[in-house]
Design a protein around this motif. Sequence first.
Motif, PDB file in Angstrom:
ATOM      1  N   ARG A  62       0.465  -0.687   0.143  1.00  0.00           N
ATOM      2  CA  ARG A  62      -0.094   0.536  -0.345  1.00  0.00           C
ATOM      3  C   ARG A  62       0.875   1.195   0.274  1.00  0.00           C
ATOM      4  NH1 ARG A  62      -3.958   0.343   4.967  1.00  0.00           N
ATOM      5  NH2 ARG A  62      -5.705  -0.960   3.507  1.00  0.00           N
ATOM      6  N   GLU A 114       0.768   7.420   0.713  1.00  0.00           N
ATOM      7  CA  GLU A 114      -0.225   8.116   0.295  1.00  0.00           C
ATOM      8  C   GLU A 114      -1.631   7.874   0.257  1.00  0.00           C
ATOM      9  OE1 GLU A 114      -3.102  10.494  -2.473  1.00  0.00           O
ATOM     10  OE2 GLU A 114      -2.186   8.672  -2.464  1.00  0.00           O
ATOM     11  N   LYS A 115      -2.060   6.870   0.058  1.00  0.00           N
ATOM     12  CA  LYS A 115      -3.226   6.237  -0.001  1.00  0.00           C
ATOM     13  C   LYS A 115      -3.368   5.788   1.302  1.00  0.00           C
ATOM     14  CE  LYS A 115      -4.445   3.992  -3.940  1.00  0.00           C
ATOM     15  NZ  LYS A 115      -6.062   3.880  -4.161  1.00  0.00           N
ATOM     16  N   HIS A 116      -2.572   5.957   2.873  1.00  0.00           N
ATOM     17  CA  HIS A 116      -2.402   4.860   3.631  1.00  0.00           C
ATOM     18  C   HIS A 116      -2.991   6.155   4.557  1.00  0.00           C
ATOM     19  CE1 HIS A 116      -2.487   3.905   8.150  1.00  0.00           C
ATOM     20  NE2 HIS A 116      -1.402   4.219   8.033  1.00  0.00           N
ATOM     21  N   ARG A 160      -4.330   8.925   3.541  1.00  0.00           N
ATOM     22  CA  ARG A 160      -5.961   9.631   3.118  1.00  0.00           C
ATOM     23  C   ARG A 160      -6.806   8.621   3.250  1.00  0.00           C
ATOM     24  NH1 ARG A 160      -5.226   8.826  -3.404  1.00  0.00           N
ATOM     25  NH2 ARG A 160      -7.669   7.623  -3.063  1.00  0.00           N
ATOM     26  N   ALA A 161      -6.559   7.332   3.524  1.00  0.00           N
ATOM     27  CA  ALA A 161      -7.353   6.575   4.441  1.00  0.00           C
ATOM     28  C   ALA A 161      -7.187   6.913   5.621  1.00  0.00           C
ATOM     29  CB  ALA A 161      -6.542   5.312   4.232  1.00  0.00           C
ATOM     30  N   GLU A 172      -7.907  -2.509  -7.824  1.00  0.00           N
ATOM     31  CA  GLU A 172      -7.232  -3.046  -6.468  1.00  0.00           C
ATOM     32  C   GLU A 172      -6.480  -4.515  -6.060  1.00  0.00           C
ATOM     33  OE1 GLU A 172     -11.361  -4.674  -4.603  1.00  0.00           O
ATOM     34  OE2 GLU A 172     -11.525  -2.086  -4.062  1.00  0.00           O
TER      35      GLU A 172
END
Length: 147
Positions: A39, A42-44, A46-47, A147
């Motif tokens: 992962r 940046e995605k983490h 945002r989550a 995904e």
Amino acid sequence: MDSTPRLPDGYEFSADPARVDVDRVHGWLSTDAYWAIGRPREKHERAMAGSLNFGVYERASGEQVAYARVVTDQALFAWLADVYVDPSVRGKGVGTAFVGRIRDHLKPYGLRRILLATEDAHRVYEKLGFRSLDRPDQWMVHRFESE
């Protein structure tokens, strides 16, 4: 509701997102959690920004030893996600007590349900009142190709 197990001596629960060690948590999830391997940071982040964030910390050092986040409307529904306990404290009851504290933290919202997905920790969650879906045929998912 099932009673909440106590955290072992020397550990404390926190719902303060400012305490989360983002580097440590991202490292755990992106390298050791089967559901989040690779992962991007940046995605983490945002989550995390769109979630309630929880941690367990060693009192003496302040070091984070567990993390979880909850996506919720704070009225009807919650999704418990990214539950991770550092290998150094597994088997001490930290995980069960941690999830119990999260459940209890959410109770005042009056939620109808808290959902989660797990491949291997069913017994941990069952101790706290989680059950398999009564009607899994009523639930659906849409998956994006990325995904």
